[in-house]
Design an enzyme around this catalytic site. Structure first.
Site, PDB file in Angstrom:
ATOM      1  N   LYS A 126       0.860  -1.242  -0.071  1.00  0.00           N
ATOM      2  CA  LYS A 126      -0.016  -0.036  -0.086  1.00  0.00           C
ATOM      3  C   LYS A 126       0.806   1.218   0.016  1.00  0.00           C
ATOM      4  O   LYS A 126       1.884   1.298   0.515  1.00  0.00           O
ATOM      5  CB  LYS A 126      -0.922   0.025   1.229  1.00  0.00           C
ATOM      6  CG  LYS A 126      -2.196   0.691   1.256  1.00  0.00           C
ATOM      7  CD  LYS A 126      -3.314   0.112   0.530  1.00  0.00           C
ATOM      8  CE  LYS A 126      -4.472   1.021   0.203  1.00  0.00           C
ATOM      9  NZ  LYS A 126      -5.704   0.279  -0.463  1.00  0.00           N
ATOM     10  N   ASP A 166      -7.011   4.280  -4.620  1.00  0.00           N
ATOM     11  CA  ASP A 166      -7.614   4.140  -3.587  1.00  0.00           C
ATOM     12  C   ASP A 166      -8.035   5.641  -3.312  1.00  0.00           C
ATOM     13  O   ASP A 166      -8.265   6.295  -4.496  1.00  0.00           O
ATOM     14  CB  ASP A 166      -6.449   3.763  -2.459  1.00  0.00           C
ATOM     15  CG  ASP A 166      -7.112   3.304  -0.886  1.00  0.00           C
ATOM     16  OD1 ASP A 166      -7.624   2.498  -0.877  1.00  0.00           O
ATOM     17  OD2 ASP A 166      -7.209   4.291  -0.166  1.00  0.00           O
TER      18      ASP A 166
END
Ligand code: NDP
Length: 446
Positions: A126, A166
């Site tokens: 991430k 995201d």
């Protein structure tokens, strides 16, 4: 067992006490996975969970860029490469002013379990930046993305690390970052997912997280002989995940009565139909406006300033905005108002105390790592199509997505059935753990 869990948490806490979101995710996983580890000789005594919660690598870098006034701005960029036991690192990039290492480590840890659940060969990562795209011109966003990629490109690649979108990173940002990567590397390759259709993207990728969240809810409902059809649904957020969750609910004949953004909630008791949803999509994706503009267009609806949707009576709640957006109080109100199903579109949107309320009341509750895994699953399908240099049809991708969500639901049943109740959180954690742990053990202490 309680002591083993507390010892484990306090050991991790020594190094990470200043990272509350990460510690929240560690605790949630430890509470269900450690009892399983202790019960299985192959995992016990190998420090396997301790290894899993420590990132393989954390990259942190400066991102300089010039704004439209000619001023030099400085942001911080990150990539957490969490686990590569079952495939290249895979997970989104978040651009939001709240981004810090704690948030990215929690998201990367969740991603380990989520990616494993999809059954596709994807490790976990991430990343992102504290850059805020809100209120910036397209040219500013482009310059930021180019600067961000000028550093990140060294550490990623189609067989190394494949980022996606995201919060704050949609098609526009992926496009600018892909363009810069291609220029720097001199190669056209599937290094990012969420790409545009004409340059390597997959059909259904924009829809996948929201659709998958609703498919998962439908699987849970069907398991107790119910259906989404005709049910009243409230959704938080109005971004990518929320929009397509709403679209799928409408397609399945449910009534969506609420959506939100960080400024407040709209409540439309007549229901948000396809036409009204198109207005929201245009407002948020093209005009980049605020959700309260909905009530100017549809005056029968009301705007609840600075409020979340959780006080609005519903059958199904889909939290699709951000972490820790639904607390214990909200959970109690949802139950009091008759809510029977909560399927998380966002990552960790429900606080631990809220989850306890759901479990005590035995309502259907799915953690994001299971219910929102459709997004990364279709990212995995995008990677497969890029490798094949081929594109599957909309129907093919959608049917694979449905199948994957059903398989994840079944995995949760296998490991989460407790007498008359399915503990989806436990089921998802254990099922996700097994595949990664087996791969790590096979690959030795590296
Ligand atoms: P978007 O940026 O498209 O939308 C985010 C939405 O959430 C916006 O409506 C935003 O409102 C709202 N929001 C963000 N932060 C807050 C906050 N602090 N308080 C209240 N509202 C907030 O992001 P996505 O839809 O892509 O992501 C939403 C969630 O889903 C995140 O948790 C993400 O990690 C998760 N997720 C996303 C996936 C994907 O494929 N995109 C995959 C799996 C999970 P505003 O516009 O006012 O900021």
């Amino acid at each position: 067992m309680k002591k083993i869990i507390e010892n484990f948490i306090s050991e991790i806490d020594k190094k990470n006490s200043h990272e509350p979101e990460f510690m929240q995710a560690v605790r949630e996983i430890a509470e269900t996975v450690l009892p399983y580890i202790v019960s299985k000789d192959i995992y016990h005594g190998k420090n396997i969970l301790m290894r899993m919660v420590e990132p393989e690598r954390v990259l942190m870098f400066r991102v300089n860029w010039v704004d439209d006034n000619g001023e030099i701005q400085v942001n911080r960029g990150y990539r957490v490469q969490m686990n590569s036991a079952i495939g290249p690192y895979k997970g989104g990039l978040r651009f939001h002013p709240t981004v810090n290492l704690s948030i990215l480590k929690f998201l990367a840890l969740e991603q380990v379990f989520k990616n494993s659940l999809t059954t596709l060969p994807m490790g976990a990562g991430k990343g992102g930046s504290d850059f805020d795209p809100k209120g910036k011109s397209d040219a500013e966003v482009m310059r930021f993305c180019q600067s961000f990629m000028t550093e990140l490109y060294r550490y990623i690649g189609p067989n190394t690390d494949v980022p996606a979108g995201d919060i704050g990173v949609g098609g526009r940002e992926i496009g600018y970052m892909f363009g810069q990567y291609k220029k720097l590397k001199k190669e056209f390759t599937g290094v990012l997912t969420g790409k545009g259709l004409s340059w390597g993207g997959s059909l259904i990728r924009p829809e996948a997280t929201g659709y998958g969240t609703v498919y998962f809810a439908e699987n849970m409902m069907n398991h107790v002989s119910k259906t989404i059809k005709g049910k009243t649904v409230i959704i938080s957020g109005s971004g990518n995940v929320a929009q397509y969750a709403a679209e799928k609910c409408i397609q399945l004949s449910a009534k969506v009565i609420s959506m939100s953004d960080s400024s407040g909630t709209i409540y439309d008791k007549d229901g948000i139909d396809s036409e009204k949803l198109s207005f929201i999509m245009n407002l948020k994706n093209i005009k980049r406006g605020r959700i309260h503009e909905y009530v100017k267009k549809y005056p029968n609806a009301t705007f609840l300033k600075n409020k979340t949707p959780w006080e609005i009576p519903c059958d199904i709640a889909l939290p699709c905005a951000t972490q820790n957006e639904l607390n214990e109080h909200d959970a109690k109100i949802l139950i009091k108002n008759g809510c029977i199903c909560v399927s998380e579109g966002a990552n960790m949107p429900c606080e631990p105390e809220a989850i306890i309320v759901f479990k005590i009341n035995k309502i259907l509750y799915a953690p994001g790592k299971a219910s929102n895994a459709g997004g990364v699953a279709v990212s995995g399908l995008e990677m497969a199509q890029n490798s094949l240099r081929y594109s599957w049809s909309r129907e093919e991708v959608d049917s694979k997505l449905k199948e994957i969500m059903k398989d994840i639901h079944n995995s949760c049943l296998t490991h989460g059935q407790e007498k008359d109740y399915v503990n989806y959180e436990k089921g998802a954690n254990i099922a996700g753990f097994i595949k990664v742990a087996d791969a790590m053990l096979a690959q030795g202490v590296v």
